[in-house]
Scaffold this active site. Structure first.
Site, mmCIF file in Angstrom:
data_model
loop_
_atom_site.group_PDB
_atom_site.id
_atom_site.type_symbol
_atom_site.label_atom_id
_atom_site.label_comp_id
_atom_site.label_asym_id
_atom_site.label_seq_id
_atom_site.Cartn_x
_atom_site.Cartn_y
_atom_site.Cartn_z
ATOM 1 N N GLN A 81 57.262 37.205 3.488
ATOM 2 C CA GLN A 81 55.981 37.908 3.597
ATOM 3 C C GLN A 81 55.443 38.281 2.216
ATOM 4 O O GLN A 81 56.172 38.346 1.227
ATOM 5 C CB GLN A 81 56.158 39.168 4.445
ATOM 6 C CG GLN A 81 56.369 38.906 5.927
ATOM 7 C CD GLN A 81 57.766 38.462 6.272
ATOM 8 O OE1 GLN A 81 58.715 38.675 5.524
ATOM 9 N NE2 GLN A 81 57.905 37.815 7.419
ATOM 10 N N TYR A 114 68.025 24.490 2.906
ATOM 11 C CA TYR A 114 67.350 24.760 4.182
ATOM 12 C C TYR A 114 67.897 26.004 4.885
ATOM 13 O O TYR A 114 68.045 26.046 6.103
ATOM 14 C CB TYR A 114 67.415 23.532 5.100
ATOM 15 C CG TYR A 114 66.795 22.314 4.475
ATOM 16 C CD1 TYR A 114 65.420 22.131 4.472
ATOM 17 C CD2 TYR A 114 67.582 21.370 3.816
ATOM 18 C CE1 TYR A 114 64.837 21.031 3.853
ATOM 19 C CE2 TYR A 114 67.008 20.263 3.190
ATOM 20 C CZ TYR A 114 65.641 20.107 3.212
ATOM 21 O OH TYR A 114 65.076 19.019 2.597
ATOM 22 N N TRP A 147 54.673 47.201 5.900
ATOM 23 C CA TRP A 147 56.131 47.111 6.103
ATOM 24 C C TRP A 147 56.808 48.453 5.945
ATOM 25 O O TRP A 147 56.785 49.049 4.864
ATOM 26 C CB TRP A 147 56.703 46.119 5.079
ATOM 27 C CG TRP A 147 58.167 45.807 5.178
ATOM 28 C CD1 TRP A 147 58.822 45.234 6.230
ATOM 29 C CD2 TRP A 147 59.153 46.000 4.147
ATOM 30 N NE1 TRP A 147 60.156 45.066 5.919
ATOM 31 C CE2 TRP A 147 60.389 45.518 4.652
ATOM 32 C CE3 TRP A 147 59.105 46.525 2.856
ATOM 33 C CZ2 TRP A 147 61.565 45.554 3.900
ATOM 34 C CZ3 TRP A 147 60.281 46.561 2.106
ATOM 35 C CH2 TRP A 147 61.491 46.073 2.628
ATOM 36 N N ALA A 152 60.253 49.706 5.464
ATOM 37 C CA ALA A 152 61.414 48.974 4.946
ATOM 38 C C ALA A 152 62.613 49.084 5.878
ATOM 39 O O ALA A 152 62.906 50.150 6.422
ATOM 40 C CB ALA A 152 61.775 49.500 3.561
ATOM 41 N N GLU A 178 58.317 42.319 13.460
ATOM 42 C CA GLU A 178 59.646 42.695 13.917
ATOM 43 C C GLU A 178 59.609 44.172 14.270
ATOM 44 O O GLU A 178 59.030 44.980 13.539
ATOM 45 C CB GLU A 178 60.706 42.465 12.834
ATOM 46 C CG GLU A 178 61.051 41.007 12.606
ATOM 47 C CD GLU A 178 62.102 40.836 11.522
ATOM 48 O OE1 GLU A 178 62.686 39.740 11.454
ATOM 49 O OE2 GLU A 178 62.334 41.783 10.737
#
Length: 575
Positions: free
Chosen positions: A143, A163, A415, A417, A471
């Protein structure tokens, strides 16, 4: 040092001292960009050495105080690999990306975090053309890491080497001649761009106004594709006109598609730097407000700014542009910035970091009850990021409040945290992330995470969101802590009961209740039931490894998540 005055002058000065004091001198516009803005031109020696020095300092400084903008004058640069760490912005100084070309790369990878890119926050690339050395540029970010006005003459790899996990991200006004490979990226939003191809999707890939984007296929694969973006106005940016710095203000587009610069000079206007107060770290709110009251715009150079009162943006068309993640910290529980209910304010490119004393709000766009129409000339909030905790204790009841009608929120990460310093259910308490009270507000690229109650609460009419990533708070201690009356858990995205018209495309919410994995969340999304004007397209909820579960996707609709398989539950259309 001033020259000594002749003795004969002394009585005159003494008599003047008894007169009324002169008015304070006006603050000057323009000036140098300060020590944390590094400007390069193609003739400079050892550019790579300087880039490496900054990267070494910033690579893992996730909650450090270093802030840098790396600016490149138009021209050709060969053999560079600009690795971009925390709080570092790299940008070309031309009007078009093609004015400043790297025969080389601008790279973000995740070696500092063992190949996990999910914490590659707070960095950006803007207004450059890249000819990647091996044909593909790596930009493995999470983000708050925008990729704007970029021309990649090759492919773009959004995954880290190996990856590993990745959770991003945002592209706008960019052209990637080759294929974009997101690989492990869980979600991504691309706006008003052009791509040569797109390789795959994990959970939620959203496109609006992107030439070459894959077609609409959600949920398998999970592509949400809008032919155009309803309204967009690209972020302001610094550029050189001859030897003079100016700030370019792109014009508004409706039903936008493709880049603003692909067919020549972009449309908009440039303001000379003399119309900006060039703020340096340590400038206080009184000084910034004095500059604004004089009619100056604000250019916040990289660094930390403590403010003991709100920065008051009261004039229409004011620009507040941050470089290199300039960071505002409100002291003593004040609101960091307040914007009047006026046309055309542009806020862009800065971070607001909550202070240890609770702020009722951190950013307010328009006062409570704002009612004016700004359809012709909206306020834009672009790459403005808000953080509560992480760098130390911080608290805020509601982080971002949008009261002005027609505001465009174009890429934000708000956000609370979940890691770092000053993190705990009450330590960095923040009940609400984004609250929208204004009508006709559009969000393109809305990232809001971990709030104690609602992450997004939308009360205005005719709101629209294209792409949402969320989230829920990891650290809820138990079910009771998130019980919302008879409802289990607070929705990630709630539409108020009074709203009759709203629409959203490509919205995802994930839970990871690692303190108490038995927590159940009734739904990720909540809206007035069976109201035809309130419409959602392509919704998903995900339980990350079985740490908590959702009962439904939206209201009572959508299958529950279950087990530890991290498989999304989806709803293609609601109602």
């Amino acid at each position: 040092m001033a020259a000594a005055l002749p003795a004969a002058s002394l009585p005159v000065l003494a008599s003047q001292a008894s007169a009324a004091p002169a008015a304070a001198a006006a603050l000057p516009g323009g000036g140098d960009l300060g020590p944390n803005v590094l400007v390069f031109d193609p003739s400079m020696p050892n550019i790579q050495g300087k880039l490496d020095e900054i990267f070494k300092q910033q690579e893992s400084a996730q909650f450090g105080t270093g802030r840098y903008a790396l600016l490149f004058k138009p021209g050709m640069y060969s053999g560079l690999n600009a690795q971009i760490g925390f709080y570092t912005s790299i940008a070309g100084l031309g009007l078009s990306p093609d004015d400043t070309t790297f025969n080389g790369d601008v790279t973000v990878d995740a070696g500092w975090f063992n190949g996990n890119a999910t914490q590659n926050f707070w960095r950006s690339a803007e207004n450059l053309a890249l000819c990647p050395v091996n044909g593909t540029n790596r930009w493995a970010v999470a983000q708050a890491a925008p990729f704007r006005r970029m021309h990649v003459k090759g492919g773009l790899n959004l995954a880290p080497d190996g990856y590993g996990w990745a959770s991003g991200g945002y592209i706008a006004d960019s052209r990637i001649d080759g294929t974009v490979g997101p690989y492990s990226q869980q979600q991504w939003y691309s706006r008003d761009s052009s791509v040569g191809g797109w390789n795959n999707a994990v959970w939620n890939m959203v496109f609006s106004g992107v030439e070459g984007a894959p077609g609409q296929t959600f949920p398998d694969p999970p592509y949400t594709t809008l032919d155009t973006t309803p309204v967009s106005r690209e972020k302001p940016f610094l550029h050189l006109d001859g030897g003079d710095y100016k700030v370019f203000l792109p014009e508004k587009r409706t039903n936008a598609r493709g880049t603003t610069w692909g067919s020549g000079t972009p449309r908009g206007e440039s303001l000379p730097l003399g119309q900006f107060y060039v703020a340096k770290p340590g400038a206080d709110a009184a000084t910034l407000n004095t500059a604004l009251a004089q009619g100056l715009n604000l250019l916040l150079t990289p660094g930390i700014y403590h403010v003991d009162r709100p920065i008051e943006v009261q004039r229409a068309n004011t620009v507040v542009l941050g470089l290199g993640y300039a960071t505002l910290i409100p002291d003593n529980g004040v609101t960091a910035m307040k914007v009047a209910d006026v046309d055309g304010v542009r806020l862009a490119g800065f971070l607001i970091d909550a202070g240890p004393v609770n702020s009722a709000t951190l950013l307010e766009v328009g006062p409570e009850g704002a009612s004016a129409s700004h359809a012709a000339n909206p306020t834009t909030v672009q790459d403005v990021f808000i953080r509560i905790g992480g760098a130390g204790p911080g608290k805020a009841t509601t982080s971002m409040v949008i009261n002005s009608n027609h505001t465009i929120i174009d890429h934000t990460w708000v956000w609370r945290a979940d890691h770092g310093d000053g993190v705990g259910w009450e330590t960095n308490r923040a009940d609400y992330g984004v609250r929208v009270n204004g009508d006709d507000v559009l969000a393109t690229g809305l990232f809001v995470e971990h709030f104690n109650k609602y992450d997004v609460e939308w009360r205005g009419e005719r709101g629209r969101t294209v792409f949402f990533q969320n989230e829920k708070a990891y650290d809820a201690p138990n079910q009771a802590a998130v019980q919302n009356g008879s409802t289990k858990g607070f929705a990630a995205y709630k539409i108020a009961e009074t709203v009759t018209t709203h629409e959203g495309w490509g919205l995802g919410s994930y839970c990871y209740y690692n303190v108490d994995p038995t927590i159940r969340q009734d739904h990720g999304f909540e809206a007035p039931p069976n109201r035809p004007g309130v419409k959602f397209h392509d919704l998903l909820v995900v339980s990350l490894g079985g740490k908590g579960q959702y009962e439904h996707v939206i209201n009572g609709i959508g299958a529950p998540t279950s087990g530890t398989s991290t498989v999304p539950s989806t709803v293609v259309s609601y109602p």
